[in-house]
Design an enzyme around this catalytic site. Sequence first.
Site, PDB file in Angstrom:
ATOM      1  N   ARG A  26       0.823  -1.206   0.000  1.00  0.00           N
ATOM      2  CA  ARG A  26       0.000   0.000   0.000  1.00  0.00           C
ATOM      3  C   ARG A  26       0.862   1.263   0.000  1.00  0.00           C
ATOM      4  O   ARG A  26       0.321   2.359  -0.068  1.00  0.00           O
ATOM      5  CB  ARG A  26      -0.855   0.018   1.262  1.00  0.00           C
ATOM      6  N   ARG A  50     -21.548  -3.625   2.502  1.00  0.00           N
ATOM      7  CA  ARG A  50     -20.809  -4.886   2.606  1.00  0.00           C
ATOM      8  C   ARG A  50     -21.050  -5.563   3.964  1.00  0.00           C
ATOM      9  O   ARG A  50     -21.088  -4.918   4.994  1.00  0.00           O
ATOM     10  CB  ARG A  50     -19.307  -4.604   2.440  1.00  0.00           C
ATOM     11  N   ARG A  85     -17.907  -4.628   9.022  1.00  0.00           N
ATOM     12  CA  ARG A  85     -16.590  -4.261   9.553  1.00  0.00           C
ATOM     13  C   ARG A  85     -16.663  -2.880  10.184  1.00  0.00           C
ATOM     14  O   ARG A  85     -17.341  -1.998   9.674  1.00  0.00           O
ATOM     15  CB  ARG A  85     -15.570  -4.239   8.409  1.00  0.00           C
TER      16      ARG A  85
HETATM   17  P1  AMP Z   1      -8.155  -4.051   4.128  1.00  0.00           P
HETATM   18  O1  AMP Z   1      -8.911  -5.232   4.633  1.00  0.00           O
HETATM   19  O2  AMP Z   1      -7.149  -4.409   3.070  1.00  0.00           O
HETATM   20  O3  AMP Z   1      -9.047  -2.912   3.689  1.00  0.00           O
HETATM   21  O4  AMP Z   1      -7.287  -3.512   5.369  1.00  0.00           O
HETATM   22  C1  AMP Z   1      -7.915  -3.020   6.536  1.00  0.00           C
HETATM   23  C2  AMP Z   1      -6.974  -2.133   7.308  1.00  0.00           C
HETATM   24  O5  AMP Z   1      -5.810  -2.887   7.709  1.00  0.00           O
HETATM   25  C3  AMP Z   1      -6.398  -0.943   6.548  1.00  0.00           C
HETATM   26  O6  AMP Z   1      -7.275   0.174   6.530  1.00  0.00           O
HETATM   27  C4  AMP Z   1      -5.113  -0.684   7.344  1.00  0.00           C
HETATM   28  O7  AMP Z   1      -5.379  -0.030   8.558  1.00  0.00           O
HETATM   29  C5  AMP Z   1      -4.636  -2.087   7.659  1.00  0.00           C
HETATM   30  N1  AMP Z   1      -3.764  -2.615   6.577  1.00  0.00           N
HETATM   31  C6  AMP Z   1      -3.997  -3.697   5.776  1.00  0.00           C
HETATM   32  N2  AMP Z   1      -3.005  -3.887   4.888  1.00  0.00           N
HETATM   33  C7  AMP Z   1      -2.109  -2.885   5.100  1.00  0.00           C
HETATM   34  C8  AMP Z   1      -0.875  -2.505   4.491  1.00  0.00           C
HETATM   35  N3  AMP Z   1      -0.371  -3.194   3.458  1.00  0.00           N
HETATM   36  N4  AMP Z   1      -0.231  -1.419   4.993  1.00  0.00           N
HETATM   37  C9  AMP Z   1      -0.722  -0.724   6.036  1.00  0.00           C
HETATM   38  N5  AMP Z   1      -1.879  -1.008   6.638  1.00  0.00           N
HETATM   39  C10 AMP Z   1      -2.587  -2.077   6.196  1.00  0.00           C
END
Ligand code: AMP
Length: 220
Positions: free
Chosen positions: A91, A130, A163
């Site tokens: 990210r 969702r 979520r």
């Molecule tokens: P997601 O399920 O991919 O939307 O991730 C949910 C949350 O987890 C994000 O909003 C971040 O707070 C954290 N997170 C997940 N992947 C990353 C990453 N690669 N870098 C930093 N934070 C992450």
Amino acid sequence: MMAYLVFLGPPGAGKGTYAKRIQEKTGIPHISTGDIFRDIVKKENDELGKKIKEIMEKGELVPDELVNEVVKRRLSEKDCEKGFILDGYPRTVAQAEFLDSFLESQNKHLTAAVLFDVPEDVVVQRLTSRRICPKCGRIYNMISLPPKEDELCDDCKVKLVQRDDDKEETVRHRYKVYLEKTQPVIDYYGRKGILKRVDGTIGIDNVVAEVLKIIGWSDK
Ligand code: AMP
């Protein structure tokens, strides 16, 4: 079949949904850093767990060093011999560089970075509707992909949940963070010549078919 894939796109682009389908078809493991962190938060009630929970609830990013360590460990597990589908990672450019050097140390390189294009208003509408099965992680959408009965998982029959970070205000903030931090990652893979764009609004089956085409998968 072996492929090293990175899935990019705003939160709500459908990355997890597509990755799960492709894992089912090809056996290449789906790795979601978001799922890993949600799991840590659920299981570990220590300082680290609390810190991650706070960051996620605000829609901010977990620090690069921690994310990179978690990914390195996960990619070293046996099932990753078949490759991987990274969903939600990298990210930031620092994470993309870390991934490159980690793969290089194993004489591997990414097959493709697939970007799912979806406009902000579609993302907000999708994420606020969702719902997730707390048991198996299957993803539903109360508008476009509802469960068969009420708000129950088709497989587990348990009540679906939302979520914490899928509330509208947090969703808009996550989108902003995406533009700021992850847009440069898209440019990074563009410069490397491995970026593939897929329109994320053409329906799940069509999107999955496009990705399978990109990796050269055929059912025969
Ligand atoms: P997601 O399920 O991919 O939307 O991730 C949910 C949350 O987890 C994000 O909003 C971040 O707070 C954290 N997170 C997940 N992947 C990353 C990453 N690669 N870098 C930093 N934070 C992450």
